[in-house]
Design a protein around this motif. Sequence first.
Motif, PDB file in Angstrom:
ATOM      1  N   THR A  46       0.834  -1.206   0.000  1.00 38.99           N
ATOM      2  CA  THR A  46       0.000   0.000   0.000  1.00 38.99           C
ATOM      3  C   THR A  46       0.864   1.250   0.000  1.00 38.99           C
ATOM      4  O   THR A  46       0.608   2.210  -0.737  1.00 38.99           O
ATOM      5  N   LEU A  47       1.922   1.240   0.813  1.00 38.53           N
ATOM      6  CA  LEU A  47       2.813   2.396   0.878  1.00 38.53           C
ATOM      7  C   LEU A  47       3.472   2.651  -0.476  1.00 38.53           C
ATOM      8  O   LEU A  47       3.540   3.797  -0.937  1.00 38.53           O
ATOM      9  N   ILE A  48       3.933   1.588  -1.130  1.00 37.41           N
ATOM     10  CA  ILE A  48       4.589   1.740  -2.427  1.00 37.41           C
ATOM     11  C   ILE A  48       3.596   2.194  -3.486  1.00 37.41           C
ATOM     12  O   ILE A  48       3.930   3.000  -4.372  1.00 37.41           O
ATOM     13  N   LYS A  49       2.373   1.704  -3.420  1.00 35.22           N
ATOM     14  CA  LYS A  49       1.371   2.114  -4.404  1.00 35.22           C
ATOM     15  C   LYS A  49       0.980   3.581  -4.228  1.00 35.22           C
ATOM     16  O   LYS A  49       0.611   4.250  -5.192  1.00 35.22           O
ATOM     17  N   ILE A  50       1.061   4.088  -3.020  1.00 33.66           N
ATOM     18  CA  ILE A  50       0.846   5.522  -2.809  1.00 33.66           C
ATOM     19  C   ILE A  50       2.010   6.308  -3.389  1.00 33.66           C
ATOM     20  O   ILE A  50       1.817   7.325  -4.075  1.00 33.66           O
ATOM     21  N   LEU A  51       3.217   5.821  -3.164  1.00 33.62           N
ATOM     22  CA  LEU A  51       4.400   6.486  -3.714  1.00 33.62           C
ATOM     23  C   LEU A  51       4.359   6.522  -5.242  1.00 33.62           C
ATOM     24  O   LEU A  51       4.754   7.522  -5.854  1.00 33.62           O
ATOM     25  N   SER A  52       3.860   5.454  -5.853  1.00 35.41           N
ATOM     26  CA  SER A  52       3.886   5.354  -7.313  1.00 35.41           C
ATOM     27  C   SER A  52       2.620   5.869  -7.985  1.00 35.41           C
ATOM     28  O   SER A  52       2.500   5.779  -9.212  1.00 35.41           O
ATOM     29  N   GLY A  53       1.667   6.392  -7.214  1.00 33.31           N
ATOM     30  CA  GLY A  53       0.489   6.990  -7.815  1.00 33.31           C
ATOM     31  C   GLY A  53      -0.652   6.048  -8.101  1.00 33.31           C
ATOM     32  O   GLY A  53      -1.658   6.444  -8.699  1.00 33.31           O
ATOM     33  N   VAL A  54      -0.549   4.793  -7.664  1.00 33.34           N
ATOM     34  CA  VAL A  54      -1.657   3.848  -7.855  1.00 33.34           C
ATOM     35  C   VAL A  54      -2.783   4.169  -6.892  1.00 33.34           C
ATOM     36  O   VAL A  54      -3.964   4.152  -7.254  1.00 33.34           O
ATOM     37  N   TYR A  55      -2.435   4.456  -5.624  1.00 29.62           N
ATOM     38  CA  TYR A  55      -3.407   4.862  -4.611  1.00 29.62           C
ATOM     39  C   TYR A  55      -3.152   6.309  -4.214  1.00 29.62           C
ATOM     40  O   TYR A  55      -2.048   6.820  -4.365  1.00 29.62           O
ATOM     41  N   HIS A  56      -4.180   6.927  -3.662  1.00 27.67           N
ATOM     42  CA  HIS A  56      -4.061   8.262  -3.082  1.00 27.67           C
ATOM     43  C   HIS A  56      -4.154   8.129  -1.566  1.00 27.67           C
ATOM     44  O   HIS A  56      -5.055   7.460  -1.053  1.00 27.67           O
ATOM     45  N   ALA A  57      -3.244   8.751  -0.853  1.00 31.07           N
ATOM     46  CA  ALA A  57      -3.265   8.691   0.609  1.00 31.07           C
ATOM     47  C   ALA A  57      -4.451   9.469   1.150  1.00 31.07           C
ATOM     48  O   ALA A  57      -4.853  10.497   0.588  1.00 31.07           O
ATOM     49  N   ASP A  58      -5.026   8.987   2.260  1.00 29.18           N
ATOM     50  CA  ASP A  58      -6.089   9.726   2.939  1.00 29.18           C
ATOM     51  C   ASP A  58      -5.517  10.916   3.704  1.00 29.18           C
ATOM     52  O   ASP A  58      -6.200  11.932   3.897  1.00 29.18           O
ATOM     53  N   ALA A  59      -4.282  10.752   4.150  1.00 30.73           N
ATOM     54  CA  ALA A  59      -3.616  11.837   4.892  1.00 30.73           C
ATOM     55  C   ALA A  59      -2.116  11.667   4.720  1.00 30.73           C
ATOM     56  O   ALA A  59      -1.617  10.578   4.465  1.00 30.73           O
ATOM     57  N   GLY A  60      -1.413  12.779   4.873  1.00 31.87           N
ATOM     58  CA  GLY A  60       0.042  12.728   4.786  1.00 31.87           C
ATOM     59  C   GLY A  60       0.576  13.441   3.558  1.00 31.87           C
ATOM     60  O   GLY A  60      -0.183  13.867   2.681  1.00 31.87           O
ATOM     61  N   THR A  61       1.892  13.531   3.501  1.00 35.05           N
ATOM     62  CA  THR A  61       2.564  14.281   2.433  1.00 35.05           C
ATOM     63  C   THR A  61       3.696  13.459   1.841  1.00 35.05           C
ATOM     64  O   THR A  61       4.406  12.766   2.563  1.00 35.05           O
ATOM     65  N   VAL A  62       3.839  13.549   0.529  1.00 34.24           N
ATOM     66  CA  VAL A  62       4.979  12.945  -0.167  1.00 34.24           C
ATOM     67  C   VAL A  62       5.813  14.083  -0.739  1.00 34.24           C
ATOM     68  O   VAL A  62       5.286  14.964  -1.430  1.00 34.24           O
ATOM     69  N   ARG A  63       7.105  14.089  -0.437  1.00 40.38           N
ATOM     70  CA  ARG A  63       8.005  15.111  -0.967  1.00 40.38           C
ATOM     71  C   ARG A  63       9.113  14.441  -1.764  1.00 40.38           C
ATOM     72  O   ARG A  63       9.617  13.378  -1.393  1.00 40.38           O
ATOM     73  N   MET A  64       9.493  15.086  -2.841  1.00 39.69           N
ATOM     74  CA  MET A  64      10.602  14.619  -3.656  1.00 39.69           C
ATOM     75  C   MET A  64      11.594  15.768  -3.774  1.00 39.69           C
ATOM     76  O   MET A  64      11.223  16.864  -4.223  1.00 39.69           O
TER      77      MET A  64
END
Length: 503
Positions: A46-64
């Motif tokens: 689930t975490l990887i799919k959020i990172l790769s754009g398959v899922y959208h997180a309900d909360a939290g931030t991704v920074r690159m």
Amino acid sequence: MTEPVIEMEGISKSFPGVRALSDVSFDVRPGEVQALVGENGAGKSTLIKILSGVYHADAGTVRMHGKAVHFTHPVDSLKSGIAVIYQEFSLLPERTVAQNLFLGREPRGRFGLIDTARMRRETRDVLALFAAAGRIDPDQTVGSLDVATQQVVEIAKAVSTGARVIVMDEPTAALNEAECEELFETVDTLRERGVAIIYISHRMREITRLADRVTVLKDGEIAARFDDLPPPDAIVRAMVGRDIADFYAPPATEAEIGAPVLTVRGAGNDRLDGIDLDVRAGEIVGLAGIQGAGRVALAMALFGHAPFTHGEVTLDGAPVAFKTPREAIRGGIGLLPGDRKSEGLVLMQSVRDNGMLTSRAFAPLWGRAKRNRHTDETAMDGLLDAMEIRAASYDQEIRGLSGGNQQKAIVARWLSMRPRLLIFIEPTRGIDVNAKAGIYHLMRDLARDGAGILMISSDLPEVIGAADRILVMQNGKIAAEFPHGATEPQIMHAATGETEVAA
């Protein structure tokens, strides 16, 4: 310290009735291997799919690179420099290596036509980074390559996109020892080039060989972080709450080992020569060796798939000469294949139906009309219960079960046939750490019930920990035998033909 290329902060995700992730923070830096570990269902995918754009997180931030990003599609993450390599490759088998590397972004020449010469040239440039480059032709079709080489092509494809972050999900699941070492060298090369690697694996030896840092997920939360690589036991304890020492059942005592179930003398075929082998009731015999040594060929010969052409074989003291798997099954041999999904299961059938595949195939035609289907299914349900299979229902499709539970369903299938000898090929491939312990204890229980177990594995710690005796194959022959407690150097020296034996 180098700033993270990826930061995930406070990530939460829920599905109907299930909280998959809760306030998870995770990061990876350029030129490092960050291991992400946990049992099946811990939240890694689930975490990887959020990172790769398959899922959208309900909360939290991704920074690159310190800037917030929001990927709405896997293409977005790929364009940003994040590539995910799953266990099941995304390659097109009928297309060439070069076509796969540049699929959807083919270089164009005059009049907008694909510049095939440039595509081949750039493919060679990318492949030159890898040890396997010499055996890969850009014009080869991917389907003609072995699994290890396809793995290299998959990684090369990620590199060719300019990926600065590569996620590897169980990359060694289908590789042998030598192929694993080649993959490790590839990971080292990527690390030296400053690529950030997120490495997902259940194998402690891989983690301790490759990882710079380790993050452990359990039940959707961070269970532990190790900024300095700890001993494997600390990682396992964080994952499942028990030590590695508890994973393997105690070896059989002399009192628990009975007469030979299987005896092979001077047997061979075009792949095997002079095989002498005993498997006794109550013991687990491990079979080790490098790729091509003849381990699987021996299993197939015993199972009647590629029979012995000479020599003597007895089962419970009676001479046998199985020419087909059907004869071997009738004679009392069961085999769990190394690739359970393609060779052992009908994925779209139910758990119960998969368990009954063999017993139904061997039911006499004249008795089928009189048999009570309900009684048969009840008996299978009892076996599935005894295997402690976790499933919402035995009517659900088996593809929805974890690898460990799928493996247990195949064991239940063979138990319904009351085999005298069970052959396990790569028994814990693709199974998480806790489920592995269940399989090891299950094999021991089967042995204590009087069966003989022949276990073929490319995972040396597994062979050493689970087997009562270890046979090492080399060039189609049994080259050495070791008791329980042998070391990896001893086994590898025997497997490679070196004369020196390290303690």
